[in-house]
Scaffold this motif. Structure first.
Motif, mmCIF file in Angstrom:
data_model
loop_
_atom_site.group_PDB
_atom_site.id
_atom_site.type_symbol
_atom_site.label_atom_id
_atom_site.label_comp_id
_atom_site.label_asym_id
_atom_site.label_seq_id
_atom_site.Cartn_x
_atom_site.Cartn_y
_atom_site.Cartn_z
ATOM 1 N N ILE A 61 0.740 -1.279 -0.089
ATOM 2 C CA ILE A 61 0.090 0.093 0.136
ATOM 3 C C ILE A 61 0.904 1.274 -0.064
ATOM 4 C CG2 ILE A 61 -1.488 1.305 1.504
ATOM 5 C CD1 ILE A 61 -3.214 -0.573 -0.126
ATOM 6 N N THR A 65 1.038 3.853 -3.189
ATOM 7 C CA THR A 65 0.412 5.260 -3.094
ATOM 8 C C THR A 65 1.490 6.480 -2.812
ATOM 9 O OG1 THR A 65 -0.010 4.499 -0.729
ATOM 10 C CG2 THR A 65 -1.811 4.293 -2.228
ATOM 11 N N TYR A 66 2.671 6.148 -3.148
ATOM 12 C CA TYR A 66 3.654 7.019 -2.627
ATOM 13 C C TYR A 66 3.617 8.304 -3.115
ATOM 14 C CZ TYR A 66 5.787 6.851 -7.297
ATOM 15 O OH TYR A 66 6.183 6.925 -8.769
ATOM 16 N N LYS A 67 2.743 8.737 -4.104
ATOM 17 C CA LYS A 67 2.680 10.036 -4.428
ATOM 18 C C LYS A 67 1.606 10.902 -3.591
ATOM 19 C CE LYS A 67 3.581 9.299 -9.580
ATOM 20 N NZ LYS A 67 3.064 9.450 -10.729
ATOM 21 N N LEU A 68 0.996 10.189 -2.652
ATOM 22 C CA LEU A 68 0.148 11.079 -1.809
ATOM 23 C C LEU A 68 0.575 11.723 -0.574
ATOM 24 C CD1 LEU A 68 -3.073 8.541 -1.658
ATOM 25 C CD2 LEU A 68 -3.075 10.631 -3.057
ATOM 26 N N LEU A 73 -3.148 10.110 2.411
ATOM 27 C CA LEU A 73 -3.087 8.444 2.496
ATOM 28 C C LEU A 73 -3.683 7.914 3.796
ATOM 29 C CD1 LEU A 73 -2.016 5.829 1.467
ATOM 30 C CD2 LEU A 73 0.419 6.550 2.415
ATOM 31 N N LEU A 76 -7.140 7.794 2.916
ATOM 32 C CA LEU A 76 -7.465 6.541 2.318
ATOM 33 C C LEU A 76 -7.497 5.334 3.057
ATOM 34 C CD1 LEU A 76 -8.034 5.376 -0.689
ATOM 35 C CD2 LEU A 76 -5.747 5.374 -0.770
#
Length: 385
Positions: A61, A65-68, A73, A76
Motif C-alpha cells: 500500500i 500510494t507514494y505520490k499521496l 493517505l 484513504l
C-alpha cells in the motif's frame, strides 16, 4: 489534552478501532462458525488471513500510494478500513467475511506506520516517542474495552453488529482526521527512490529482526495464557476475562512507559528491556503455579513485554529518517509475523511438552531479538553513528 494535540488522540481512536477489529474476532469464532456453517478451525483462518494481509499488504500500500501526501493517505486508509468492516457487517458467507478481513487489514500496517510519523511530527523532538506511544495506547485500550464490548455485542446482537460498530468508529476517526490532522510541510509526497533505498540498509533489517523475535516471545506465551491460567495457575474460568483485563492495563502502562524510556534514551532502554524481559519470563515459570502471584505476574508481563513497542516503532523511523514510511510500516509487518511465529512455536511446545514449559522456551526468542539488537549496535558503531 493540553500536552498533546487533539489530532494525536484522533489517531489513537483509529488505533482503537483497528485493534478492536483485529482481536475481537477471537471471542466471536464460535458464533461465526455456527452461523456460517464452518468449523471453528476454519473460522480461525480469519485471524491468519488478517495477519498475512497486514504483513504483506502494508508495504505494498505504501509503495502503491507514494505520490499521496501522508494526511491524504491516512484518509484513504481509514476509508479502506471502513469499507472492509462494512462488508463484514453484511457478509452472508465465509468467503465474503474473509474478503472483509483482508480488505480491513490492508489499512492496519500503513495506518500505524504513517500515523506514528504524523504523531511524532506534531510534538517537539524530545516528546516524539511518547507521542507515538500515545497513538499506540488506542491499540492497547482496545484489548481492555473494545474487545470485551465487541464480544458482548456480537454474542447478544450477532457478530455482524460488532463489525458495524467498528465501521462507525472508523467513520468518526475519518472525520477527525479530515478536520484535525494538519497538513504539515513534512507530510508532502514521498520519494519512491528513497523509500526503496532504505531496504538496502542492514540496520533496518536487523531492527525488524529485533521486533519480530521480541514480540514472538510475547505471543509464544500469551497465545496460550488462558490455558496457563486455568491448568497451571488454577484460576477458575469465570475469572479469566478479569485477569486478561489486568494484562491489558499492564500493556497500556507498558506502552506509555516505553515511550518515556525511548524519549530518555532509545538504545539504552531497548537494551534494558531485552535483557530484563527474558529473565522475567523465566521467573514466571516459578510463579505461574500460584494464582495470586500470577495475577500480578501477568500485569508485569504485559507492562514489560509491550514497553518495547513504541521504542521499536520509533527506532525504525530514526534509522530511516529520510524515508520513514516504508520502514515504519514494515515494522508493523514484523510485529504481526512475530505474533504468528510466537503462536506457532508455542503450539509446538504445548504439543510436545507441557503448557507450563512455555515460560522456559519463550525467553530464548527474546534473546534472539537481543542478538539482532547487538548486531545493529555494532553496525552503527562501525559507521560512527
Amino acid at each position: 489534552m493540553k500536552k498533546y494535540p487533539l489530532a494525536i488522540w484522533i489517531l489513537s481512536l483509529g488505533a482503537f478501532a483497528i485493534g478492536m477489529t483485529e482481536f475481537v474476532i477471537m471471542g466471536l469464532l464460535p458464533n461465526i462458525a455456527r452461523d456460517l456453517n464452518v468449523t471453528v478451525s476454519d473460522a480461525g483462518q480469519l485471524i491468519t488471513g488478517y495477519a498475512l494481509s497486514v504483513a504483506i499488504g502494508g508495504p505494498i500500500i505504501v509503495l502503491a500510494t507514494y505520490k499521496l501526501p501522508r494526511k491524504n493517505l491516512l484518509i484513504l486508509l481509514m476509508g479502506i478500513f471502513i469499507i472492509g468492516n462494512g462488508i463484514g457487517g453484511i457478509a452472508p458467507s465465509y468467503g465474503l467475511l474473509m474478503l472483509s478481513r483482508i480488505v480491513a487489514a490492508l489499512a492496519h500496517g500503513s495506518f500505524f506506520g504513517i500515523g506514528s510519523i504524523l504523531a511524532a511530527n506534531m510534538v517537539p523532538p524530545h516528546k516524539r516517542a511518547s507521542a507515538m506511544a500515545l497513538m499506540f495506547t488506542g491499540l492497547t485500550m482496545s484489548n481492555i474495552i473494545g474487545v470485551p464490548f465487541g464480544t458482548f455485542v456480537g454474542q447478544i446482537f450477532g457478530w455482524k453488529m460488532t463489525f458495524i460498530i467498528i465501521s462507525v468508529l472508523g467513520l468518526l476517526t475519518l472525520i477527525g482526521i479530515i478536520k484535525f490532522v494538519p497538513n504539515q510541510k513534512d507530510t508532502q509526497p514521498i520519494s519512491i527512490k528513497n523509500e526503496l533505498n532504505v531496504l538496502k540498509d542492514v540496520k533496518l533489517w536487523l531492527t525488524l529482526g529485533v521486533t519480530l523475535f521480541g514480540f514472538s516471545s510475547v505471543f509464544a506465551y500469551f497465545t496460550y495464557i488462558s490455558q496457563i491460567l486455568t491448568d497451571v495457575s488454577h484460576i477458575e474460568e469465570r475469572w479469566i476475562s478479569f485477569v486478561l483485563i489486568i494484562f491489558g492495563v499492564g500493556v497500556t502502562f507498558g506502552n506509555i512507559i516505553g515511550g518515556k524510556l525511548a524519549d530518555w534514551n532509545l538504545n539504552r532502554s531497548l537494551n534494558i528491556i531485552f535483557i530484563g524481559f527474558p529473565i522475567y519470563i523465566f521467573m514466571m515459570y516459578f510463579i505461574q503455579s500460584n494464582s495470586l502471584l500470577m495475577i500480578v505476574g501477568i500485569f508485569v508481563f504485559g507492562l514489560i513485554g509491550f514497553s518495547m513497542s513504541p521504542s521499536l516503532q520509533f527506532k525504525s523511523m530514526v534509522i530511516s529518517k529520510d524515508a520513514p514510511m516504508l520502514a515504519s510500516t514494515m515494522n508493523q509487518s514484523a510485529f504481526n509475523i512475530g505474533n504468528a511465529l510466537g503462536a506457532f512455536i508455542g503450539g509446538i511446545v504445548v504439543s510436545q511438552l507441557e503448557v507450563k514449559d512455555l515460560a522456559l522456551v519463550a525467553p530464548f526468542l527474546t534473546l534472539i531479538g537481543l542478538i539482532f539488537f547487538i548486531l545493529e549496535r555494532i553496525v552503527s558503531k562501525k559507521r560512527g553513528e
